[in-house]
Design a protein around this motif. Sequence first.
Motif, mmCIF file in Angstrom:
data_model
loop_
_atom_site.group_PDB
_atom_site.id
_atom_site.type_symbol
_atom_site.label_atom_id
_atom_site.label_comp_id
_atom_site.label_asym_id
_atom_site.label_seq_id
_atom_site.Cartn_x
_atom_site.Cartn_y
_atom_site.Cartn_z
ATOM 1 N N ASP A 132 0.859 -1.177 0.000
ATOM 2 C CA ASP A 132 0.000 0.000 0.000
ATOM 3 C C ASP A 132 0.898 1.230 0.000
ATOM 4 O OD1 ASP A 132 -2.840 -1.054 2.088
ATOM 5 O OD2 ASP A 132 -2.040 -1.811 0.193
ATOM 6 N N MET A 133 0.447 2.280 -0.670
ATOM 7 C CA MET A 133 1.294 3.465 -0.798
ATOM 8 C C MET A 133 0.488 4.728 -0.531
ATOM 9 S SD MET A 133 3.714 2.453 -4.013
ATOM 10 C CE MET A 133 5.091 3.428 -3.370
ATOM 11 N N GLY A 134 1.207 5.796 -0.266
ATOM 12 C CA GLY A 134 0.501 7.035 0.031
ATOM 13 C C GLY A 134 1.347 8.259 -0.171
ATOM 14 N N TRP A 135 0.677 9.392 -0.156
ATOM 15 C CA TRP A 135 1.312 10.706 -0.194
ATOM 16 C C TRP A 135 1.048 11.408 1.141
ATOM 17 C CZ3 TRP A 135 4.542 12.242 -3.919
ATOM 18 C CH2 TRP A 135 4.488 11.599 -5.154
ATOM 19 N N PHE A 136 2.094 11.936 1.693
ATOM 20 C CA PHE A 136 2.029 12.678 2.946
ATOM 21 C C PHE A 136 2.654 14.048 2.727
ATOM 22 C CE2 PHE A 136 0.842 9.201 5.774
ATOM 23 C CZ PHE A 136 1.082 8.116 4.946
ATOM 24 N N ARG A 137 2.248 15.007 3.514
ATOM 25 C CA ARG A 137 2.870 16.323 3.392
ATOM 26 C C ARG A 137 3.195 16.882 4.762
ATOM 27 N NH1 ARG A 137 -2.342 19.655 1.044
ATOM 28 N NH2 ARG A 137 -3.543 19.759 2.987
ATOM 29 N N GLN A 138 4.258 17.664 4.762
ATOM 30 C CA GLN A 138 4.689 18.341 5.987
ATOM 31 C C GLN A 138 4.678 19.822 5.699
ATOM 32 O OE1 GLN A 138 8.322 16.795 7.566
ATOM 33 N NE2 GLN A 138 8.170 17.948 9.449
ATOM 34 N N GLY A 139 3.772 20.514 6.367
ATOM 35 C CA GLY A 139 3.618 21.935 6.142
ATOM 36 C C GLY A 139 4.583 22.760 6.959
ATOM 37 N N PRO A 140 4.479 24.085 6.849
ATOM 38 C CA PRO A 140 5.385 24.975 7.590
ATOM 39 C C PRO A 140 5.350 24.766 9.095
ATOM 40 C CG PRO A 140 4.178 26.176 5.899
ATOM 41 C CD PRO A 140 3.563 24.810 5.983
ATOM 42 N N THR A 168 0.589 24.076 0.558
ATOM 43 C CA THR A 168 2.051 24.220 0.569
ATOM 44 C C THR A 168 2.684 23.250 1.550
ATOM 45 O OG1 THR A 168 2.003 26.528 -0.119
ATOM 46 C CG2 THR A 168 3.938 25.799 1.114
ATOM 47 N N GLY A 169 3.750 22.605 1.100
ATOM 48 C CA GLY A 169 4.467 21.697 1.985
ATOM 49 C C GLY A 169 5.430 20.813 1.231
ATOM 50 N N LEU A 170 6.138 20.009 1.990
ATOM 51 C CA LEU A 170 7.035 19.006 1.426
ATOM 52 C C LEU A 170 6.233 17.710 1.315
ATOM 53 C CD1 LEU A 170 9.932 18.502 0.504
ATOM 54 C CD2 LEU A 170 10.497 17.875 2.860
ATOM 55 N N GLN A 212 12.452 11.088 -0.411
ATOM 56 C CA GLN A 212 13.108 12.285 0.126
ATOM 57 C C GLN A 212 12.212 13.516 0.108
ATOM 58 O OE1 GLN A 212 16.275 12.341 1.567
ATOM 59 N NE2 GLN A 212 15.824 10.155 1.444
ATOM 60 N N GLY A 213 11.141 13.454 -0.659
ATOM 61 C CA GLY A 213 10.196 14.558 -0.679
ATOM 62 C C GLY A 213 10.395 15.497 -1.856
ATOM 63 N N THR A 214 9.307 16.146 -2.254
ATOM 64 C CA THR A 214 9.341 17.169 -3.283
ATOM 65 C C THR A 214 8.509 18.354 -2.796
ATOM 66 O OG1 THR A 214 8.961 17.608 -5.654
ATOM 67 C CG2 THR A 214 7.367 16.192 -4.572
ATOM 68 N N GLN A 215 9.048 19.559 -2.967
ATOM 69 C CA GLN A 215 8.419 20.749 -2.392
ATOM 70 C C GLN A 215 7.323 21.276 -3.311
ATOM 71 O OE1 GLN A 215 8.961 22.264 0.620
ATOM 72 N NE2 GLN A 215 7.328 23.727 0.135
#
Length: 122
Positions: free
Chosen positions: A31-39, A89-91, A114-117
Amino acid sequence: QLVESGGGMVQPGASLRLSCAWSGREWDIYDMGWFRQGPGGVREGVACIRSTEDGTYYADSVKGRFTIARDNAKNTLYLEMNSLRPEDTGLYYCAATVLWGLRCKDTEYDYWGQGTQVTVSS
């Protein structure tokens, strides 16, 4: 290995498509997903998908605007993002888990890119 691409700086209302290319494992069974880390530093689950593509999860904040998809033949996970807002907005990270991943909780995901901004600003 998970490698994200497709981030950038866009104006509100614009669209972006993120990609996550995988290699080195049989990621098509994860299973896969997208996560984000905001400011603010908190990492949240944005969208997740079963290995068999028969189930998805979306955070309330992105429902109707984002679409997660995977192409196991191309070893790629996608996140189509429309009507982007400044609060998007986030990584953005791609992640994978051997567990059932539709709670879309970062603590249940074992493998991370590693993330994309993504920056949404006028």
